[in-house]
Motif scaffolding. Structure first.
Motif, PDB file in Angstrom:
ATOM      1  N   SER A  18      24.340  39.309 -10.734  1.00 39.32           N
ATOM      2  CA  SER A  18      24.268  38.434 -11.900  1.00 39.32           C
ATOM      3  C   SER A  18      22.819  38.062 -12.177  1.00 39.32           C
ATOM      4  O   SER A  18      22.013  37.926 -11.249  1.00 39.32           O
ATOM      5  CB  SER A  18      25.058  37.144 -11.662  1.00 39.32           C
ATOM      6  N   ASP A  19      22.500  37.885 -13.445  1.00 39.27           N
ATOM      7  CA  ASP A  19      21.179  37.365 -13.791  1.00 39.27           C
ATOM      8  C   ASP A  19      21.039  35.975 -13.165  1.00 39.27           C
ATOM      9  O   ASP A  19      21.863  35.087 -13.430  1.00 39.27           O
ATOM     10  CB  ASP A  19      21.015  37.269 -15.307  1.00 39.27           C
ATOM     11  N   PRO A  20      20.031  35.751 -12.328  1.00 38.92           N
ATOM     12  CA  PRO A  20      19.928  34.469 -11.618  1.00 38.92           C
ATOM     13  C   PRO A  20      19.433  33.329 -12.509  1.00 38.92           C
ATOM     14  O   PRO A  20      18.621  33.536 -13.415  1.00 38.92           O
ATOM     15  CB  PRO A  20      18.903  34.770 -10.524  1.00 38.92           C
ATOM     16  N   VAL A  21      19.922  32.138 -12.235  1.00 38.87           N
ATOM     17  CA  VAL A  21      19.470  30.942 -12.957  1.00 38.87           C
ATOM     18  C   VAL A  21      18.079  30.570 -12.452  1.00 38.87           C
ATOM     19  O   VAL A  21      17.842  30.526 -11.238  1.00 38.87           O
ATOM     20  CB  VAL A  21      20.447  29.767 -12.721  1.00 38.87           C
ATOM     21  N   HIS A  42      35.607  32.517 -15.877  1.00 42.36           N
ATOM     22  CA  HIS A  42      35.171  33.916 -15.943  1.00 42.36           C
ATOM     23  C   HIS A  42      35.174  34.546 -14.549  1.00 42.36           C
ATOM     24  O   HIS A  42      35.606  35.699 -14.372  1.00 42.36           O
ATOM     25  CB  HIS A  42      33.759  34.002 -16.543  1.00 42.36           C
ATOM     26  N   ARG A  43      34.740  33.794 -13.543  1.00 46.01           N
ATOM     27  CA  ARG A  43      34.712  34.302 -12.169  1.00 46.01           C
ATOM     28  C   ARG A  43      36.123  34.628 -11.678  1.00 46.01           C
ATOM     29  O   ARG A  43      36.352  35.687 -11.075  1.00 46.01           O
ATOM     30  CB  ARG A  43      34.064  33.282 -11.244  1.00 46.01           C
ATOM     31  N   GLN A  44      37.069  33.728 -11.950  1.00 42.80           N
ATOM     32  CA  GLN A  44      38.449  33.950 -11.525  1.00 42.80           C
ATOM     33  C   GLN A  44      39.067  35.149 -12.236  1.00 42.80           C
ATOM     34  O   GLN A  44      39.831  35.922 -11.627  1.00 42.80           O
ATOM     35  CB  GLN A  44      39.287  32.691 -11.800  1.00 42.80           C
ATOM     36  N   LEU A  45      38.734  35.321 -13.522  1.00 37.72           N
ATOM     37  CA  LEU A  45      39.248  36.459 -14.289  1.00 37.72           C
ATOM     38  C   LEU A  45      38.750  37.779 -13.701  1.00 37.72           C
ATOM     39  O   LEU A  45      39.505  38.754 -13.604  1.00 37.72           O
ATOM     40  CB  LEU A  45      38.812  36.337 -15.749  1.00 37.72           C
ATOM     41  N   PRO A  93      33.705  42.751  -9.661  1.00 39.93           N
ATOM     42  CA  PRO A  93      32.731  41.834  -9.051  1.00 39.93           C
ATOM     43  C   PRO A  93      32.488  40.635  -9.960  1.00 39.93           C
ATOM     44  O   PRO A  93      32.378  40.805 -11.193  1.00 39.93           O
ATOM     45  CB  PRO A  93      31.476  42.701  -8.895  1.00 39.93           C
ATOM     46  N   PRO A  94      32.428  39.414  -9.411  1.00 39.15           N
ATOM     47  CA  PRO A  94      32.259  38.209 -10.244  1.00 39.15           C
ATOM     48  C   PRO A  94      30.834  38.083 -10.769  1.00 39.15           C
ATOM     49  O   PRO A  94      30.083  37.184 -10.406  1.00 39.15           O
ATOM     50  CB  PRO A  94      32.616  37.083  -9.271  1.00 39.15           C
TER      51      PRO A  94
END
Length: 450
Positions: free
Chosen positions: A170-173, A106-109, A116-117
């Protein structure tokens, strides 16, 4: 009451950048008659060690940094899990099932499409059947904190008004697949439970601050003040072996603790670095508002200048205390070398030069002149020996100034610079002086014959 904290991870030696952050937190709390807490981020057992933890304690104490409370995050795991479960129960944290490979795809896409990733919250859209399928496959969920897509603003004590748009984040883990809690949420919980009033840390944490403010809001607690200080930038393209690396351990045998505390707490301000006599005096002049948002230059030349200035002012007893019984020196020895010492380890260097052997050198000396100096050396070595000796040499050998002094200095020390020869001679016996000059005569003769 002001309460600050410093939260190092015992995964390596304390760096000057971390030490500066600790020092600023300590001085800020002390200035406001508050408390300074030390919190050890040791939740990742595979990446931390007791040795590094003890080294951090030692380095902070060496810098005269004292803490009111000591907290180990590894002992608070159940408390973190309790708060994490609360966030899940109110819908502010949600389970995710993507594998690392799927997340990377998903990040590469995103990058290919020039986006933005950012995590796309795909796990919020999966069905219960899909979740059951994942669980049958042996996938354990990890959990993310659900950010509100808003522009967050706060008044930073160093940077003024700061604004972060969390829609780009991004929502953080907050909980990993193995059930362990991440730094982001554990730090928030500790700051809440220990009533941290002001969080002072590096500018690289600004984005984390926006996330953590939302976490504090979700838990329903008061938001502390924040101050984000600029990171250190090193002017040295290479780390000098003589000055040492940029960890506190490597500086301990070179820089005095008082000099380093003065230096680290004042760089990054518009003021020239002033050498205050004590931490109490430094605290009186400390002002967080003076810290600049521009790059803070760590200039080892300034540090060395301050250190030399401080060492020159130390009394014999203070130097003895500084050496911590690792080397016994005489008062006469310190009086001789004090003006030629930039670093603590220079004391050891001069001790070896004077009492063991000169430094090796490649300077060719006039052996005829050296023989004359031996013949003219007075029988007794006293305070007036150099005056008498140099006057005799000047008359007989017709040498003056540098031509008179340099060969003798090189023969005795191996260096072209150093302490007063008058004082240097008083630290040696006549036999030792003669032996050193005779050795140089022999070396010169060998070079000539070779």
């Amino acid at each position: 009451m002001e309460i600050t904290r410093f939260a190092p991870s015992p995964s390596g030696l304390l760096h000057v950048g971390n030490a500066r952050t600790a020092l600023i937190n300590f001085l800020y709390a002390k200035k406001h008659k508050g408390n300074f807490l030390l919190r050890i981020d040791d939740t990742n057992a595979s990446n931390t060690s007791k040795e590094f933890c003890n080294a951090i304690f030692s380095d902070l104490r060496w810098l005269s940094i004292e803490w009111k409370d000591l907290i180990f995050q590894s002992k608070r795991t159940q408390i973190y899990k309790h708060f994490a479960q609360y966030l899940i129960s109110i819908g502010k944290a949600y389970p995710c099932y993507e594998t690392k490979e799927e997340l990377e795809q998903h990040r590469q896409l995103c990058l290919v499409n020039k986006l933005p990733p950012k995590y796309n919250r795909a796990s919020l859209k999966i069905s219960q059947d899909k979740i059951k399928q994942y669980e049958k496959e042996g996938r354990n969920p990890y959990y993310r904190f659900k950010l509100d897509n808003v522009k967050l603003e706060w008044n930073d004590l160093v940077r003024g008004n700061v604004s972060i748009d969390t829609t780009s984040l991004s929502d953080p883990v907050i909980i990993k697949e193995d059930g362990s809690i991440t730094y982001l949420i554990s730090s928030v919980i500790d700051d809440i439970e220990y009533s941290i009033s002001t969080i002072i840390r590096g500018e690289d944490h600004i984005t984390n601050t926006a996330i953590q403010i939302q976490m504090m809001q979700a838990i329903g607690k008061q938001i502390p003040q924040f101050a984000h200080i600029s990171l250190l930038r090193f002017q040295d393209s290479k780390i000098s072996k003589r000055v040492g690396g940029h960890d506190i351990q490597s500086l301990k045998n070179k820089i005095t603790p008082l000099v380093l505390t003065n230096f680290l707490s004042q760089i990054g301000t518009s003021d020239n670095v002033t050498l205050y006599d004590s931490v109490d005096q430094l605290t009186q002049h400390f002002d967080l508002r003076k810290l600049s948002t521009s790059n803070t230059q760590y200039d080892s030349t300034t540090l060395a200048r301050l250190n030399k200035q401080h060492l020159k002012l130390l009394s014999y007893s203070q130097v003895q205390s500084l050496l911590n019984n690792k080397l016994n020196i005489s008062e006469k020895f310190w009086d001789c070398i004090s003006g030629n010492v930039s670093y603590i380890n220079d004391i050891y260097l001069w001790h070896d030069i004077i009492y063991v052997k000169p430094v090796q050198h490649s300077i060719t000396l006039d052996q005829h002149y050296l023989k004359q100096t031996v013949e003219l050396l007075p029988e007794k070595i006293t305070e007036t020996t150099w005056k008498e000796w140099s006057e005799n040499i000047s008359k007989v050998a017709n040498q003056n100034g540098k031509e008179l002094i340099l060969p003798i200095r090189v023969a005795l020390t191996g260096l072209t610079h150093g302490p007063s020869i008058a004082k240097l001679l008083q630290l040696m016996t006549r036999d030792e002086i003669v032996d050193r000059i005779q050795i140089q005569i022999a070396v010169t003769q060998n070079k000539t014959e070779g």
